[in-house]
Design a protein around this motif. Sequence first.
Motif, short mmCIF file in Angstrom:
data_model
loop_
_atom_site.label_atom_id
_atom_site.label_comp_id
_atom_site.label_asym_id
_atom_site.label_seq_id
_atom_site.Cartn_x
_atom_site.Cartn_y
_atom_site.Cartn_z
N THR A 1 -2.68 -7.26 2.91
CA THR A 1 -3.79 -7.33 1.25
C THR A 1 -3.95 -5.85 1.77
O THR A 1 -5.09 -6.01 0.28
CB THR A 1 -4.68 -8.63 1.96
N GLY A 2 -3.91 -5.56 2.54
CA GLY A 2 -4.63 -4.12 3.07
C GLY A 2 -5.97 -3.80 3.08
O GLY A 2 -6.19 -2.85 3.53
N GLU A 3 -6.79 -4.98 3.41
CA GLU A 3 -7.97 -5.02 4.16
C GLU A 3 -7.54 -5.71 5.55
O GLU A 3 -7.63 -7.07 6.30
CB GLU A 3 -8.16 -6.11 3.21
N GLY A 4 -7.22 -4.71 6.52
CA GLY A 4 -7.28 -5.07 8.27
C GLY A 4 -6.37 -6.14 8.30
O GLY A 4 -6.53 -7.12 8.94
N ASN A 5 -5.08 -5.93 7.18
CA ASN A 5 -3.23 -7.46 8.10
C ASN A 5 -3.37 -6.67 9.56
O ASN A 5 -3.39 -6.18 9.88
CB ASN A 5 -2.84 -6.52 7.34
N ASP B 1 -0.94 1.58 -4.84
CA ASP B 1 -1.34 0.28 -3.99
C ASP B 1 -0.47 -0.85 -4.93
O ASP B 1 -0.75 -0.52 -6.49
CB ASP B 1 -1.82 -0.04 -3.22
N PHE C 1 -1.37 -4.91 -5.28
CA PHE C 1 -1.77 -5.99 -4.90
C PHE C 1 -2.34 -6.82 -5.92
O PHE C 1 -3.45 -6.33 -6.75
CB PHE C 1 -3.36 -6.06 -3.50
N ASN C 2 -2.66 -8.21 -5.41
CA ASN C 2 -2.99 -8.83 -6.12
C ASN C 2 -2.91 -9.34 -7.70
O ASN C 2 -3.61 -9.15 -8.24
CB ASN C 2 -5.07 -9.27 -6.29
N SER D 1 1.15 -0.84 -0.44
CA SER D 1 0.03 -0.03 0.09
C SER D 1 0.58 1.46 -0.67
O SER D 1 2.18 0.94 -0.18
CB SER D 1 -0.77 0.06 1.00
#
Length: 192
Positions: A106-110, A158, A160-161, A46
Motif C-alpha cells: 500500500t505504500g504506507e508502512g508495509n 506510484d 496504488f488503489n 511505489s
Amino acid sequence: WEAVEKVSGQTDELRLAHGFLARALSQARNLNVMVQAESVMVFGGSDTALEFAAPLSEHVGLSGLYVLRLTLERRGAGQTLVLNRWLLHPEILTGGDDVPAWEPLTGEGNRAYDDLPIEMDAAGGAFGRTLLLEDVDAFAVAYYGTAEGEDEPGWHADWFNREVLPTLVRIRLTTTRQTWPELVIALPEQTR
C-alpha cells in the motif's frame, strides 16, 4: 581471463534480472482478492517497490498464479533486489507456521520481510524468497497510465488503489558496478 569472466558474470546477473522482470510483467494480471472482507487489487507500486500477480512455471515449486513483490533490502553494506512470492491461494495468502501472511503493498508502512532468509522456499514452493540481484545501486520504478481525475495518461511515481493496471512500467536497475538502459514494459491490456 579471470577479469573477463568476472565482468561477464556481472553482466549476466543484470541481464537475467531484466529478462525476468520483462517476462513476468508482460504477463501481469488484473486480479482482486478478498482481504478481511474487502476486495483488494493485486497490483501496487511505489518508486522503490512493486507488487503484481503473474504466472510462474513449475520450476519454482508449484505452477500457477503468484503474488510477486520486488523490494530492496539492506544486506551488510549494500542493497539487494529480492523477490517474495505467494501462490494465489487463500491458505497461502493468509499465512501459517512457515509462510508469512501476505499484506497488500500500500505504500504506507508495509511489513518488510527482510527478517526471513533469502533463497527460502516453504509450503512446497507456494511461498518463497529469491535474491534477484546483489550490490544494487538503484531500483527506481515509474508507472504510465491515466489516474483518476486525469484526462491524459502520464508517468506516476506510484500506483496504488487504482481500478486498472498502468499501461507501462519503467524500471531503472543499476548495480554498483554496472548501469543498463531503462527497461520499459508494456502490461497486457485487460478489461474489468
